[in-house]
Design an enzyme around this catalytic site. Structure first.
Site, mmCIF file in Angstrom:
data_model
loop_
_atom_site.group_PDB
_atom_site.id
_atom_site.type_symbol
_atom_site.label_atom_id
_atom_site.label_comp_id
_atom_site.label_asym_id
_atom_site.label_seq_id
_atom_site.Cartn_x
_atom_site.Cartn_y
_atom_site.Cartn_z
ATOM 1 N N PRO A 175 27.421 -0.256 70.899
ATOM 2 C CA PRO A 175 25.153 -0.347 71.494
ATOM 3 C C PRO A 175 25.083 0.339 70.582
ATOM 4 O O PRO A 175 23.470 -0.223 70.911
ATOM 5 C CB PRO A 175 26.131 0.514 73.155
ATOM 6 C CG PRO A 175 27.064 -0.123 73.042
ATOM 7 C CD PRO A 175 28.470 -0.443 72.137
ATOM 8 N N GLU A 207 29.379 -14.986 54.974
ATOM 9 C CA GLU A 207 28.583 -15.859 56.160
ATOM 10 C C GLU A 207 27.114 -16.162 56.754
ATOM 11 O O GLU A 207 26.889 -16.742 57.066
ATOM 12 C CB GLU A 207 29.332 -13.810 57.318
ATOM 13 C CG GLU A 207 28.606 -14.006 58.569
ATOM 14 C CD GLU A 207 28.680 -12.546 58.976
ATOM 15 O OE1 GLU A 207 28.464 -12.581 60.493
ATOM 16 O OE2 GLU A 207 29.763 -12.176 58.308
ATOM 17 N N ILE A 249 35.828 -11.640 66.660
ATOM 18 C CA ILE A 249 35.150 -10.027 65.452
ATOM 19 C C ILE A 249 35.065 -9.296 65.960
ATOM 20 O O ILE A 249 33.655 -9.554 67.118
ATOM 21 C CB ILE A 249 34.764 -10.827 64.159
ATOM 22 C CG1 ILE A 249 35.300 -9.244 63.130
ATOM 23 C CG2 ILE A 249 33.644 -11.230 64.094
ATOM 24 C CD1 ILE A 249 35.030 -9.378 61.866
ATOM 25 N N ASN A 252 16.910 -9.651 59.662
ATOM 26 C CA ASN A 252 16.618 -9.531 58.644
ATOM 27 C C ASN A 252 15.469 -8.819 57.948
ATOM 28 O O ASN A 252 15.339 -8.614 56.316
ATOM 29 C CB ASN A 252 15.525 -11.253 58.780
ATOM 30 C CG ASN A 252 15.966 -12.270 58.793
ATOM 31 O OD1 ASN A 252 17.658 -12.580 58.727
ATOM 32 N ND2 ASN A 252 14.823 -13.435 59.089
#
Length: 387
Positions: free
Chosen positions: A136, A252, A131, A376
């Protein structure tokens, strides 16, 4: 009994699941011995044939419905494949990406024609998936992507570039996140299904040189006026991509937390074994109170993390896992994993800095878990929004 005994998810006690776990473990033992995995690390990717072997053994598409060539299982079976892979040290094989992230997009959002066309080949390993989200200048901020898929006759022309794409060199089926209407912000994002064979204008860039995950191929991808048929918009409707992505992210992120949890348990296991055998100053490293206190603390917090992850798994199986809770699991367990692995490496002394030791590879491989699947810092933002 393992060195580190922690509570496992309740479903693991199910006889059918236990039999499946044993079969998966035997497959990894037979088809992915250390010598073969070492070659993957040297090559920077898993060879294509292993995907077909895994497909023939029933490790791919385990939760895909049988009418699409799958095995009719559920997320429990997907977790067994991931768990056994980690326990047997099968590095680089992106089964979690293929089974629990990419295939669910097709199962839950694909048209009937898309499911019939692609899922059987993804189950056998004749197609390997990737996927392509990150760019960038657009990592966690998907709304900032610049890749476009603009209407052209009976299809679209795909233009742009992607980076940090797992399976980038191997995959021949790629879900590409692109803007079909750049003026609409996140409402203009669509997911394009691209078969790479014969796709004029598609080019794989270099395989990226990472500080860890040596056996996992991570690459750049380039799209220069690549034609994608109209039938290859996931779900058949423009502008649904952002919502499709957001709907799959809790699973996920739980998968990432699960991988981190297994990493914590593996690090503690190899470290306890090491310190009970390694001697210094006339006694084992284990005999020092500092060693026992530190590892006791890590086991206590690791056990608490396992209980939390098990609860998240139970919620997911009941369809009750929300974004904030999945974000907490991803954030907290990956942070704990980094701490655990760092302290475990310290107990190995100089040996911990040598790649022949598993803890050294864990140290390098662990760092990315706090970044991928949404950094995170993004997880903290999502948690804060729920407060």
């Amino acid at each position: 009994m393992p060195v580190i005994d922690v509570p496992q998810p309740e479903f693991m006690e199910d006889e059918e699941i236990s039999i499946f776990a044993d079969a998966v473990g035997k497959f990894y033992q037979q088809h992915a011995p250390e010598k073969r995995v070492h070659k993957w690390r040297e090559d920077g990717q898993v060879e294509r044939e292993f995907w077909r072997e895994a497909g023939a053994a029933g490790l791919l598409g385990v939760s895909v419905p049988e009418e699409y060539g799958g095995h009719g299982g559920d997320f429990r079976h997907d977790m067994v494949v991931i768990d056994q892979q980690a326990k047997h040290g099968v590095e680089g094989f992106a089964a979690s990406l293929h089974n629990t992230i990419i295939l669910p997009y097709l199962v839950r959002h694909g048209t009937e024609e898309q499911k019939q066309k692609y899922l059987p080949k993804l189950v056998t390993g004749d197609l390997v998936s990737a996927i392509a989200m990150s760019e960038p200048d657009a990592g966690s901020d998907l709304q900032a992507i610049k890749t476009t898929a603009l209407k052209d006759g009976n299809g679209y022309r795909l233009n742009g570039s992607k980076t940090w794409i797992s399976n980038g060199q191997t995959a021949d089926f790629i879900i590409v996140v692109a803007k079909t209407d750049p003026s609409e912000g996140h409402k203009g994002i669509s997911l394009m299904l691209l078969e790479t064979e014969g796709a004029e204008g598609f080019q794989r860039g270099k395989k990226l040189d990472k500080i860890g995950l040596d056996a996992q191929d991570t690459s750049e991808l380039f799209f220069d006026d690549v034609f994608v048929p109209s039938d290859n918009i996931l779900g058949g409707v423009e502008g649904k991509g952002f919502y499709q992505l957001m709907g799959e992210l809790p699973q996920e992120r739980l998968v990432i937390a699960m991988g981190a949890m297994t990493g914590i348990e593996k690090a503690l296991e190899v470290t306890v074994e090491y310190v009970k055998n390694r001697k210094a100053f006339g006694k084992t490293i284990w005999d020092f109170q500092n060693t026992q206190f530190t590892l006791a603390d890590l086991k206590a917090r690791g056990t608490a993390a396992r209980v939390f992850v098990n609860d998240c798994i139970a919620k997911l199986l009941k369809g009750e896992l929300d974004v904030a809770t999945a974000s907490m699991a991803k954030y907290w367990v990956t942070e704990l994993q980094s701490e655990v692995v760092d302290k475990c490496l310290q107990f190995h002394g100089g040996a911990g800095y040598i790649n022949d030791y598993a803890i050294a590879r864990m140290y390098r491989d662990t760092r990315i878990a706090r970044i991928y699947g949404g950094s995170n810092e993004i997880m903290k933002m999502l948690i804060a929004r729920s407060m």
